[in-house]
Write an enzyme that holds these catalytic residues in place. Structure first.
Site, PDB file in Angstrom:
ATOM      1  N   LYS A  22      -9.177  12.331  46.005  1.00  0.00           N
ATOM      2  CA  LYS A  22      -8.975  11.077  45.264  1.00  0.00           C
ATOM      3  C   LYS A  22      -7.658  11.079  44.500  1.00  0.00           C
ATOM      4  CE  LYS A  22     -10.710   9.844  40.826  1.00  0.00           C
ATOM      5  NZ  LYS A  22      -9.621   9.845  40.027  1.00  0.00           N
ATOM      6  N   ASN A  23      -7.401  12.152  43.770  1.00  0.00           N
ATOM      7  CA  ASN A  23      -6.221  12.130  42.909  1.00  0.00           C
ATOM      8  C   ASN A  23      -4.907  12.250  43.682  1.00  0.00           C
ATOM      9  OD1 ASN A  23      -7.817  11.614  40.740  1.00  0.00           O
ATOM     10  ND2 ASN A  23      -7.819  13.704  39.947  1.00  0.00           N
ATOM     11  N   CYS A 116     -10.516   3.245  27.599  1.00  0.00           N
ATOM     12  CA  CYS A 116     -10.569   4.547  28.258  1.00  0.00           C
ATOM     13  C   CYS A 116     -11.792   5.337  27.813  1.00  0.00           C
ATOM     14  CB  CYS A 116      -9.297   5.292  27.902  1.00  0.00           C
ATOM     15  SG  CYS A 116      -9.242   6.850  28.709  1.00  0.00           S
ATOM     16  N   ARG A 121      -5.302   8.244  26.479  1.00  0.00           N
ATOM     17  CA  ARG A 121      -4.561   8.766  27.645  1.00  0.00           C
ATOM     18  C   ARG A 121      -3.185   8.117  27.652  1.00  0.00           C
ATOM     19  NH1 ARG A 121      -8.483   8.713  32.804  1.00  0.00           N
ATOM     20  NH2 ARG A 121      -6.900  10.040  33.742  1.00  0.00           N
ATOM     21  N   ASP A 304     -11.696  18.230  35.109  1.00  0.00           N
ATOM     22  CA  ASP A 304     -12.575  17.372  35.917  1.00  0.00           C
ATOM     23  C   ASP A 304     -13.865  18.076  36.358  1.00  0.00           C
ATOM     24  OD1 ASP A 304     -10.646  15.444  35.675  1.00  0.00           O
ATOM     25  OD2 ASP A 304      -9.706  15.888  37.594  1.00  0.00           O
ATOM     26  N   ARG A 396     -16.056   5.286  42.251  1.00  0.00           N
ATOM     27  CA  ARG A 396     -14.592   5.359  42.197  1.00  0.00           C
ATOM     28  C   ARG A 396     -14.082   6.634  42.843  1.00  0.00           C
ATOM     29  NH1 ARG A 396     -12.780   6.287  36.943  1.00  0.00           N
ATOM     30  NH2 ARG A 396     -10.984   6.900  38.142  1.00  0.00           N
TER      31      ARG A 396
HETATM   32  N1  EPU Z   1      -0.533  13.036  28.355  1.00  0.00           N
HETATM   33  C1  EPU Z   1       0.288  12.602  27.345  1.00  0.00           C
HETATM   34  N2  EPU Z   1       1.324  11.754  27.660  1.00  0.00           N
HETATM   35  C2  EPU Z   1       1.559  11.340  28.922  1.00  0.00           C
HETATM   36  C3  EPU Z   1       0.716  11.774  29.947  1.00  0.00           C
HETATM   37  C4  EPU Z   1      -0.333  12.627  29.624  1.00  0.00           C
HETATM   38  O1  EPU Z   1       0.113  12.963  26.176  1.00  0.00           O
HETATM   39  O2  EPU Z   1       2.504  10.587  29.132  1.00  0.00           O
HETATM   40  C5  EPU Z   1      -1.643  13.962  28.042  1.00  0.00           C
HETATM   41  C6  EPU Z   1      -3.004  13.369  28.374  1.00  0.00           C
HETATM   42  O3  EPU Z   1      -3.504  12.607  27.299  1.00  0.00           O
HETATM   43  C7  EPU Z   1      -3.829  14.605  28.651  1.00  0.00           C
HETATM   44  C8  EPU Z   1      -2.832  15.557  29.293  1.00  0.00           C
HETATM   45  O4  EPU Z   1      -1.545  15.076  28.915  1.00  0.00           O
HETATM   46  O5  EPU Z   1      -4.282  15.172  27.456  1.00  0.00           O
HETATM   47  C9  EPU Z   1      -2.896  15.660  30.793  1.00  0.00           C
HETATM   48  O6  EPU Z   1      -2.844  14.361  31.366  1.00  0.00           O
HETATM   49  P1  EPU Z   1      -2.302  14.078  32.837  1.00  0.00           P
HETATM   50  O7  EPU Z   1      -1.170  13.130  32.754  1.00  0.00           O
HETATM   51  O8  EPU Z   1      -2.122  15.355  33.570  1.00  0.00           O
HETATM   52  O9  EPU Z   1      -3.529  13.316  33.427  1.00  0.00           O
HETATM   53  P2  EPU Z   1      -3.488  12.127  34.439  1.00  0.00           P
HETATM   54  O10 EPU Z   1      -2.362  12.308  35.390  1.00  0.00           O
HETATM   55  O11 EPU Z   1      -3.584  10.836  33.744  1.00  0.00           O
HETATM   56  C10 EPU Z   1      -4.900  13.311  36.247  1.00  0.00           C
HETATM   57  C11 EPU Z   1      -6.153  12.984  36.978  1.00  0.00           C
HETATM   58  C12 EPU Z   1      -7.352  13.149  36.065  1.00  0.00           C
HETATM   59  C13 EPU Z   1      -7.361  14.570  35.540  1.00  0.00           C
HETATM   60  C14 EPU Z   1      -6.026  14.894  34.848  1.00  0.00           C
HETATM   61  C15 EPU Z   1      -5.906  16.330  34.394  1.00  0.00           C
HETATM   62  C16 EPU Z   1      -5.356  11.298  38.486  1.00  0.00           C
HETATM   63  C17 EPU Z   1      -5.376   9.889  38.902  1.00  0.00           C
HETATM   64  N3  EPU Z   1      -6.087  11.610  37.449  1.00  0.00           N
HETATM   65  O12 EPU Z   1      -4.835  12.362  35.183  1.00  0.00           O
HETATM   66  O13 EPU Z   1      -8.478  12.940  36.878  1.00  0.00           O
HETATM   67  O14 EPU Z   1      -8.415  14.717  34.626  1.00  0.00           O
HETATM   68  O15 EPU Z   1      -4.935  14.637  35.758  1.00  0.00           O
HETATM   69  O16 EPU Z   1      -5.996  17.196  35.464  1.00  0.00           O
HETATM   70  O17 EPU Z   1      -4.727  12.124  39.117  1.00  0.00           O
HETATM   71  C18 EPU Z   1     -10.703  12.425  37.362  1.00  0.00           C
HETATM   72  O18 EPU Z   1     -10.444  12.684  38.534  1.00  0.00           O
HETATM   73  O19 EPU Z   1     -11.885  12.234  36.934  1.00  0.00           O
HETATM   74  C19 EPU Z   1      -9.618  12.352  36.406  1.00  0.00           C
HETATM   75  C20 EPU Z   1      -9.764  11.819  35.192  1.00  0.00           C
END
Ligand code: EPU
Length: 427
Positions: A22-23, A116, A121, A304, A396
């Site tokens: 998915k991701n 959220c 996030r 996750d 999802r």
């Molecule tokens: N963060 C910031 N600023 C940013 C971006 C992230 O502070 O600009 C923080 C977030 O709040 C969090 C950490 O950095 O505490 C990591 O966030 P990341 O950006 O890595 O998460 P994401 O890309 O939004 C993806 C997955 C999530 C998974 C996380 C962590 C996707 C679409 N989603 O989210 O997946 O939990 O990485 O591995 O790729 C799920 O599959 O259920 C899911 C939520």
């Protein structure tokens, strides 16, 4: 609206196949915008996030076919249509449209996803990256407006290791002039998958899978064919489920190296795991020991899988601690597990689970995708009937979950909710 019903307490066995990640999917599909001829992605999971992205690709002028997990996107007639509202707000990963549309058209308007469930996030690191590449970014009434006369390569240090920011900056940088360097980049397998697709499209990227990624911008990208990687979180969910209620379950279509942190913890608990090339066999141990886990960026224990793992820990003897360092508020499943007789308390970012306990069937609500997976596992472990609502979250990210679990012998089915139940859920 439907709910899930599970008659728990029965052992499962057999084999179960993992779908595409998915991701990865939610980034690969927007990446097709960057090409100037059709891109085909094989092995996509049949989940609502993918269906939603298909419609978004069509909304901006893409010609899309999608059958048996194979999607072809012809981006040649796409335009930089503003997407401030509508579908884009329902899909959390719609932020990848920002990087891809900015990279291709040098402008984009993308609505931010709504409320959220995992706590805040932010996307400040994504925006910092776009600005470093020369874009002007403003937030107007819940939509992000991006515009650049020209994108130029830059050196970008991420203050937080972020999967989303790393991928989004790469999407914006592949067609920029000159070299972009992302420092403190995330190393998740999904990043390597996106880089594999972009490279096949003609991009020049080095260092994916390390914390420094170098991108040399090219003038254009072309179509190609790409096979998505298996979903390590779905595979991990099945491993946990196999340890919780299995009598020997073979998980097929998996890259075992992606799951080493989970495998190590499960072995520490006393669970038997045999890993092959693309399969993992999980069989139960005699008695499960309590363990502590702390979620970390890859290759650490994935946030996750924290929620599904908590359900399994109710079976372990003693006190286990689960600390989420990525999303400190990812504990909405705990109240629901308590309804099922779990003995868990939450202190700050840590859940403390006391076991072993026998879970009981109950009416519970999935507040987010992985909470849903945790409750399905708990339902299979519990004595009696469990009803899970909030299926839109599970849909999802888990492809054909009911069919897959029924294939292992689970008694699980979807049922239409009564009007009264729907109203109760909304109140
Ligand atoms: N963060 C910031 N600023 C940013 C971006 C992230 O502070 O600009 C923080 C977030 O709040 C969090 C950490 O950095 O505490 C990591 O966030 P990341 O950006 O890595 O998460 P994401 O890309 O939004 C993806 C997955 C999530 C998974 C996380 C962590 C996707 C679409 N989603 O989210 O997946 O939990 O990485 O591995 O790729 C799920 O599959 O259920 C899911 C939520």
């Amino acid at each position: 609206m439907e709910k899930l019903k599970i008659a728990g307490g029965y052992p499962l066995k057999g084999s179960i196949r993992v779908s595409g990640a998915k991701n990865s999917a939610v980034a690969l599909i927007p990446a097709t915008i960057l090409a100037d001829s059709p891109v085909t992605i094989e092995g996509l999971p049949d989940i609502s996030d993918v269906q939603m992205l298909k419609k978004l690709m069509e909304e901006i002028g893409g010609e899309v076919s999608f059958e048996d997990g194979e999607m072809t996107v012809d981006p040649s007639r796409m335009i930089s249509m503003p997407l401030p509202n509508g579908r884009v707000k329902k899909l959390r990963a719609s932020y990848y449209l920002m990087g891809a549309m900015l990279g291709k058209f040098k402008k984009a308007v993308i609505g931010l996803p709504g409320g959220c469930h995992l706590g805040p996030r932010p996307i400040d690191q994504h925006i910092k990256g776009f600005e470093a590449l020369g874009a002007q970014v403003t937030n107007e009434q819940g939509a992000i407006y991006l515009r650049a006369d020209e994108l130029r390569g830059a050196r970008i240090y991420l203050d937080v290791v972020s999967v989303g920011a790393t991928i989004n900056i790469m999407l914006a940088a592949v067609l920029a002039k000159g070299r972009t360097v992302i420092e403190n980049a995330a190393k998740e397998p999904e990043i390597i998958d996106v880089v594999t697709l972009l490279t096949n499209m003609g991009a020049k990227i080095k260092g994916a899978g390390t914390d420094i990624i170098r991108i040399d911008g090219v003038d254009s990208l072309h179509g190609c064919r790409h096979t998505i990687i298996p979903d390590r979180i779905e595979a991990g969910t099945f491993m946990i489920l196999a340890a919780a209620v299995g009598e020997g379950i073979l998980i097929d279509n998996v890259i075992p190296q992606h799951l080493e942190s989970l495998t190590a913890k499960m072995r520490e608990m006393g669970i038997n795991i045999e890993a092959g090339d693309d399969q993992i066999f999980v069989s139960p141990g005699e008695k499960y020991k309590s363990v502590d886990i702390k979620t970390l960026v890859y290759p650490g224990f994935p946030t996750d899988l924290q929620q599904p793992f908590t359900s399994l820990l109710t079976k372990a003897s003693g006190s286990s601690m689960v600390t989420d360092t990525i999303y400190g508020a990812r504990f909405k499943h705990i109240d629901e597990l308590r309804r099922m007789n779990a003995k868990i308390k939450v202190e700050g970012r840590t859940a403390i689970i006391d076991g072993p306990v026998q879970l009981h069937g109950a009416k519970v609500k999935a507040s987010d995708l992985r909470a849903g997976a945790a409750l399905v596992i708990a339902g299979l472990m519990a004595e009696g009937i469990t009803e899970v609502t909030g299926l839109e979250h599970i849909d999802r990210g888990y492809s054909n979950l009911v069919e897959k679990l029924a294939g292992l012998g689970a008694t699980i089915w979807r049922e239409e909710m009564t009007q009264e139940e729907v109203e109760q859920l909304k109140s």
